[in-house]
Design a protein around this motif. Structure first.
Motif, PDB file in Angstrom:
ATOM      1  N   HIS A  58      56.169  -8.046  28.816  1.00  0.00           N
ATOM      2  CA  HIS A  58      55.174  -8.422  27.811  1.00  0.00           C
ATOM      3  C   HIS A  58      54.648  -9.833  28.058  1.00  0.00           C
ATOM      4  O   HIS A  58      55.406 -10.748  28.408  1.00  0.00           O
ATOM      5  N   ILE A  59      53.356 -10.006  27.871  1.00  0.00           N
ATOM      6  CA  ILE A  59      52.720 -11.298  28.144  1.00  0.00           C
ATOM      7  C   ILE A  59      53.329 -12.417  27.307  1.00  0.00           C
ATOM      8  O   ILE A  59      53.480 -13.554  27.779  1.00  0.00           O
ATOM      9  N   ASN A  60      53.726 -12.116  26.064  1.00  0.00           N
ATOM     10  CA  ASN A  60      54.344 -13.145  25.222  1.00  0.00           C
ATOM     11  C   ASN A  60      55.673 -13.617  25.792  1.00  0.00           C
ATOM     12  O   ASN A  60      56.024 -14.797  25.704  1.00  0.00           O
ATOM     13  N   ASP A  61      56.424 -12.691  26.380  1.00  0.00           N
ATOM     14  CA  ASP A  61      57.696 -13.065  26.988  1.00  0.00           C
ATOM     15  C   ASP A  61      57.477 -14.009  28.157  1.00  0.00           C
ATOM     16  O   ASP A  61      58.221 -14.980  28.346  1.00  0.00           O
ATOM     17  N   ILE A  62      56.468 -13.719  28.959  1.00  0.00           N
ATOM     18  CA  ILE A  62      56.191 -14.548  30.135  1.00  0.00           C
ATOM     19  C   ILE A  62      55.691 -15.922  29.719  1.00  0.00           C
ATOM     20  O   ILE A  62      56.045 -16.938  30.338  1.00  0.00           O
ATOM     21  N   LEU A  63      54.884 -15.998  28.652  1.00  0.00           N
ATOM     22  CA  LEU A  63      54.401 -17.288  28.176  1.00  0.00           C
ATOM     23  C   LEU A  63      55.561 -18.158  27.709  1.00  0.00           C
ATOM     24  O   LEU A  63      55.560 -19.377  27.909  1.00  0.00           O
ATOM     25  N   ILE A  64      56.559 -17.525  27.088  1.00  0.00           N
ATOM     26  CA  ILE A  64      57.729 -18.263  26.630  1.00  0.00           C
ATOM     27  C   ILE A  64      58.649 -18.619  27.793  1.00  0.00           C
ATOM     28  O   ILE A  64      59.222 -19.701  27.847  1.00  0.00           O
ATOM     29  N   ASN A  65      58.776 -17.688  28.736  1.00  0.00           N
ATOM     30  CA  ASN A  65      59.727 -17.851  29.836  1.00  0.00           C
ATOM     31  C   ASN A  65      59.093 -17.450  31.163  1.00  0.00           C
ATOM     32  O   ASN A  65      59.168 -16.294  31.580  1.00  0.00           O
ATOM     33  N   PRO A  66      58.465 -18.389  31.868  1.00  0.00           N
ATOM     34  CA  PRO A  66      57.837 -18.080  33.161  1.00  0.00           C
ATOM     35  C   PRO A  66      58.822 -17.584  34.209  1.00  0.00           C
ATOM     36  O   PRO A  66      58.413 -17.003  35.223  1.00  0.00           O
TER      37      PRO A  66
END
Length: 471
Positions: A454-462
């Motif tokens: 999920h894009i939100n997960d990646i924004l939080i944790n690259p």
């Protein structure tokens, strides 16, 4: 690491002050707890494991969207009803967005963090009453961690593997993903621990329904070895045979008679069921999966949304005389807004008078699935006669003649077809085709094997990058 930073935190007030699922255990977790006051008594441990089950119950149709909506046993009735759920349509069309609400893994990680706390804290509880239940509670925790991670790795491949509780935001939560093979090894280790600690069965009391048992651990181990053998090509077919044999030999489980096939999904927790997620309208525990299939405006009050219907392919797969069809498919009545539409019969909810309640249980493991897993493993080992006998056990229950398949290759296809029919709408079809490499051959199209992170997960944790292929 996950969609929201607090989801992975054991903030006790947030995580353990949930309403307990009384179908799982008749206990309500305390409403105000701290790390220093909790995990002191056996009741605390019971409340914690209740909360771990609660995290995976959910109230959405994700199990079917993940396991069936991408396949050939369900379809979106746009041409019949003209209304659909765009998120479900993404899955049926293999056009899944990185912001899809069904491409989130936070519920799994909430449950994982809860069981990690159990595994870290329960061994040190000094309350004398814990001695009678400590192993069982730890076994349930190991089972649930394995269950969560098995879904995670089948859906996303490489995922963060966290085995210690997160109890503070003052730690680095930006954990990287690890290879699926490493996660699978941990799943096997956890399930073996669970098997050694869980009871064979519980009392008949309502408060123990939905708890993991020794048979559940064995059945899930068989499924993990089946996945490893076919998808990861590890050739652990004998382990599949070994664990399915344990389950089949257990006096706890038996196949429902063919004429009572529908009762597996309406009576709840039958002798064929090994483990199912519990819902009960009396306790306001609702499963919106029911509304996904129920026709609109039926003669029974509180109709559904009918977002997905059985495909023509699965309808035609039930040959004349198959006792399972009536328990799997029904047709909307003359009072429905859309008449004589194919509908899924396995999730009808509880009907009381003129009301329908969305509280069907969702079966994760049942005996027929285990028998077919053993049949597949025996065929892969070259024991074709044994595989045929097992396959015919399921066909006989359905009121059908013995299979005509005789060669290893033909028997494997016959088992695949039997799983298609026997387990339709139970969330297995996608994983079966994916692990055997038969997605394109059966569905006539290539589909992406994994969900997007999920894009939100990646924004939080690259550190979760790279994104899964195709997104």
């Amino acid at each position: 690491m996950i969609m929201r930073p607090y989801s992975f935190l054991i903030a006790f007030v947030l995580i353990l002050s949930v309403s307990a699922c009384t179908e799982i255990i008749n206990q309500v977790p305390p409403s105000a707890l701290t790390e220093t006051t909790f995990f002191k008594t056996a009741n605390d441990a019971e409340a914690a494991v209740t909360a771990s089950y609660d995290a995976i119950q959910g109230d959405d149709p994700r199990w079917i969207v993940w396991g069936d909506a991408r396949c050939d046993n369900l379809e979106v009735p746009v041409d019949i009803i003209g209304i659909t759920d765009p998120t479900v349509l993404e899955f049926t069309q293999d056009n899944i967005s990185t912001s899809s609400t069904y491409a989130t893994w936070n519920k799994f990680f909430v449950s994982i963090n809860r069981v990690n706390n159990i595994l870290a804290k329960v061994p040190a509880i000094q309350d004398p009453s814990i001695n009678a239940v400590r192993d069982r509670i730890l076994g349930e925790a190991y089972f649930l961690r394995a269950f969560n991670y098995f879904f995670l790795t089948r859906l996303w491949g490489a995922v963060p593997l966290v085995l210690e509780p997160t109890i503070s935001l003052n730690v680095d939560l930006k954990v990287s993903r690890v290879p699926a093979e490493v996660v699978l090894d941990q799943i096997v280790a956890d399930l073996k621990e669970a098997e050694s600690k869980l009871p064979v069965s519980y009392s008949a009391n309502l408060d123990t329904r939905g708890r993991a048992t020794k048979g559940a651990a064995q059945a899930l181990l068989a499924r993990v070895y089946l996945w490893k053998s076919s998808y990861n090509k590890t050739n652990e077919w004998q382990s599949v045979v070994d664990y399915t044999t344990k389950v089949i030999a257990s006096p706890v489980y038996s196949l429902a008679p063919g004429a009572s096939y529908a009762s597996i999904f309406t009576a709840k927790n039958t002798a064929e069921s090994i483990w199912e997620l519990q819902y009960n309208y009396n306790n306001q525990e609702l499963n919106t999966l029911v509304r996904l299939f129920i026709p609109r405006s039926t003669k029974v009050q509180t109709g559904g949304e009918q977002i997905l219907i059985p495909s023509k392919k699965i309808e035609n797969a039930f040959v004349n005389g198959d006792l399972r069809k009536a328990g799997a498919i029904f047709y909307s009545d003359s009072l429905s807004t859309y008449k004589n539409v194919r509908s899924v019969a396995k999730y009808q909810g509880t009907i009381v008078g003129a009301s329908r309640f969305s509280d069907s249980n969702f079966i994760i493991l049942r005996l027929a699935d285990v028998i077919l897993m053993k049949a597949e493993a025996q065929a892969q080992l070259g024991k074709v006669t044994e595989a045929i006998d097992l396959l015919n056990t399921i066909r006989k229950r359905a009121g059908l003649p013995n299979t005509t398949a005789t060669t290893k290759e033909a028997v494997l296809i016959a088992i695949e077809e039997e799983r298609f029919i026997e387990l339709c709408f139970e969330g297995h079809r996608w994983y079966d085709l994916l692990r055997t490499g038969r997605v394109k051959a059966v569905l006539n199209t290539d589909k992406k094997a994994l969900l997007p992170v999920h894009i939100n997960d990646i924004l939080i944790n690259p550190n979760l990058l790279p994104q899964n292929p195709g997104y």
